[in-house]
Scaffold this motif. Structure first.
Motif, PDB file in Angstrom:
ATOM      1  N   TYR A   1      -3.964   2.987   7.763  1.00  0.00           N
ATOM      2  CA  TYR A   1      -4.524   1.815   7.072  1.00  0.00           C
ATOM      3  C   TYR A   1      -4.537   0.655   8.057  1.00  0.00           C
ATOM      4  O   TYR A   1      -3.500   0.094   8.404  1.00  0.00           O
ATOM      5  CB  TYR A   1      -3.697   1.481   5.819  1.00  0.00           C
TER       6      TYR A   1
ATOM      7  N   ILE B   1       0.830  -1.202   0.000  1.00  0.00           N
ATOM      8  CA  ILE B   1       0.000   0.000   0.000  1.00  0.00           C
ATOM      9  C   ILE B   1       0.866   1.255   0.000  1.00  0.00           C
ATOM     10  O   ILE B   1       0.598   2.216  -0.725  1.00  0.00           O
ATOM     11  CB  ILE B   1      -0.984  -0.016   1.193  1.00  0.00           C
TER      12      ILE B   1
ATOM     13  N   SER C   1      -5.795  -5.843  -6.022  1.00  0.00           N
ATOM     14  CA  SER C   1      -5.442  -4.794  -6.989  1.00  0.00           C
ATOM     15  C   SER C   1      -5.403  -5.387  -8.388  1.00  0.00           C
ATOM     16  O   SER C   1      -5.530  -6.604  -8.572  1.00  0.00           O
ATOM     17  CB  SER C   1      -4.083  -4.165  -6.645  1.00  0.00           C
TER      18      SER C   1
ATOM     19  N   ALA D   1       1.078   3.276   6.397  1.00  0.00           N
ATOM     20  CA  ALA D   1       0.847   2.018   5.680  1.00  0.00           C
ATOM     21  C   ALA D   1       1.902   1.002   6.095  1.00  0.00           C
ATOM     22  O   ALA D   1       2.162   0.030   5.383  1.00  0.00           O
ATOM     23  CB  ALA D   1       0.887   2.256   4.171  1.00  0.00           C
TER      24      ALA D   1
ATOM     25  N   LEU E   1      -8.071  -1.907  -4.118  1.00  0.00           N
ATOM     26  CA  LEU E   1      -7.143  -0.797  -3.888  1.00  0.00           C
ATOM     27  C   LEU E   1      -7.159   0.215  -5.024  1.00  0.00           C
ATOM     28  O   LEU E   1      -7.020   1.418  -4.789  1.00  0.00           O
ATOM     29  CB  LEU E   1      -5.726  -1.339  -3.682  1.00  0.00           C
TER      30      LEU E   1
ATOM     31  N   LEU F   1      -7.748   3.387  -2.789  1.00  0.00           N
ATOM     32  CA  LEU F   1      -6.590   4.195  -2.371  1.00  0.00           C
ATOM     33  C   LEU F   1      -6.709   5.653  -2.817  1.00  0.00           C
ATOM     34  O   LEU F   1      -6.401   6.564  -2.033  1.00  0.00           O
ATOM     35  CB  LEU F   1      -5.271   3.572  -2.845  1.00  0.00           C
TER      36      LEU F   1
ATOM     37  N   LEU G   1       0.722   4.205  -2.778  1.00  0.00           N
ATOM     38  CA  LEU G   1       0.418   5.583  -2.384  1.00  0.00           C
ATOM     39  C   LEU G   1       1.389   6.573  -3.022  1.00  0.00           C
ATOM     40  O   LEU G   1       0.983   7.639  -3.508  1.00  0.00           O
ATOM     41  CB  LEU G   1       0.506   5.721  -0.861  1.00  0.00           C
TER      42      LEU G   1
ATOM     43  N   SER H   1      -8.794   7.323  -0.348  1.00  0.00           N
ATOM     44  CA  SER H   1      -8.122   7.639   0.925  1.00  0.00           C
ATOM     45  C   SER H   1      -7.357   8.956   0.830  1.00  0.00           C
ATOM     46  O   SER H   1      -7.277   9.715   1.808  1.00  0.00           O
ATOM     47  CB  SER H   1      -7.195   6.497   1.364  1.00  0.00           C
TER      48      SER H   1
END
Length: 300
Positions: free
Chosen positions: A112, A25, A172, A68, A201, A205, A29, A208
């Motif tokens: 997370y 993750i 993913s 993460a 994701l 993501l 990001l 987020s």
């Protein structure tokens, strides 16, 4: 403390400090920040070392911090059963230290976390469509990993600067990634077949990051609405990726003989997230749009 009101808009230029550079993750990001032109830096400090976190924040001067980092175990959470102190050091001491330092500095922490702290029960029956809500008390402590995560979530409720995202069975579009839930179950000799809430994701993501921009805090079930079973995912895999793919099922009792710690199976209620982000797709729609159609190898 100077925290913005929950859900307020950020005006100054964004700068993210991200922990978990080597993780799945955390790596994603960074790529998302690059794509969106967001200034970001990976933290170099150890989560359990308060001084190193303070040093990172002083040098980066971020608008938001993302965590993460954490121990999930290799190859799976069974590792945590025999490495309890290491698990506590990162998942409990480290996460709480980061939250505390961020609060002291007036920073929101996007954390997370996991939704693997619940299991189907009499009030949330499998197949009922009744999911666990954000305010529900965790009822699954079958694995040491889940036990530590439930402890931390409970303590973090006291930190008004923390946004806790309950991730489940992350998926993913990268089907070569061994952490991907789809990749995992296609490689297992046998799989159970239980409907579960899951996190795509590729869709969530970016949400987020938007949550950070909106300065949202509190606990969020961070999954796509609805549930999907192992067999339903593998049927899609067979239809879109490999028509020759076959698999075998086994029961939870049979699974228990080949794993050290029990696994969590549940449905999380994603209404709160869906209300904030009405465009959020259901789990099966999201699987098709973000995972299977982009990777399609069979004839359309």
């Amino acid at each position: 403390m100077g925290f913005p009101a929950n859900g307020s808009a950020e005006t100054k230029p964004l700068k993210f400090l991200i922990y978990g550079r080597t993780g799945w993750i955390g790596g994603l990001l960074g790529k998302l920040c690059e794509a969106q032109g967001i200034n970001y830096t990976y933290g170099s400090g150890r989560l359990e070392s308060r001084e190193s976190l303070e040093s990172d924040i002083a040098s980066v001067n971020p608008t938001h911090v993302f965590n993460a980092a954490g121990v999930t175990g290799r190859p799976n959470v069974d590792w945590c059963e025999s490495h309890k102190v290491e698990t506590i050091r990162t998942n409990v001491v480290g996460t709480l230290t980061l939250a505390d330092v961020c609060r002291e500095k007036g920073l929101i922490l996007i954390n997370y976390a996991t939704g693997c702290i619940f299991e189907y029960d009499a009030a949330h029956l499998l197949g009922s469509g009744v999911g666990f809500k954000e305010e529900d008390t965790p009822n699954f402590i079958g694995s040491f990993y889940s036990k530590t995560k439930a402890m931390v979530e409970d303590l973090l409720k006291n930190y008004e600067n923390v946004c806790t995202l309950r991730v489940r069975m992350p998926i993913s579009s990268d089907l070569a990634n061994p952490r991907n839930f789809i990749t995992k179950i296609t490689r297992y000799e046998k799989v159970v077949n239980i409907p579960n809430s899951m996190t795509i994701l590729d869709e969530l993501l970016p949400i987020s990051i938007e949550m950070a921009k909106r300065d949202l805090t509190g606990i969020w079930n961070f999954t796509n609405p609805g549930v999907v079973s192992h067999n339903e995912i593998l049927e899609m895999y067979k239809e879109y990726i490999d028509p020759k793919f076959t698999w075998k099922n086994f029961t939870l009792d049979e699974q228990a003989k080949v794993i050290v710690a029990p696994r969590s199976n549940n449905e999380l209620d994603a209404t709160k997230l869906k209300n904030e982000f009405p465009e959020l797709l259901s789990i099966k729609e999201s699987l098709l749009k973000y995972v299977f159609k982009p990777n399609q190898k069979t004839a359309a």
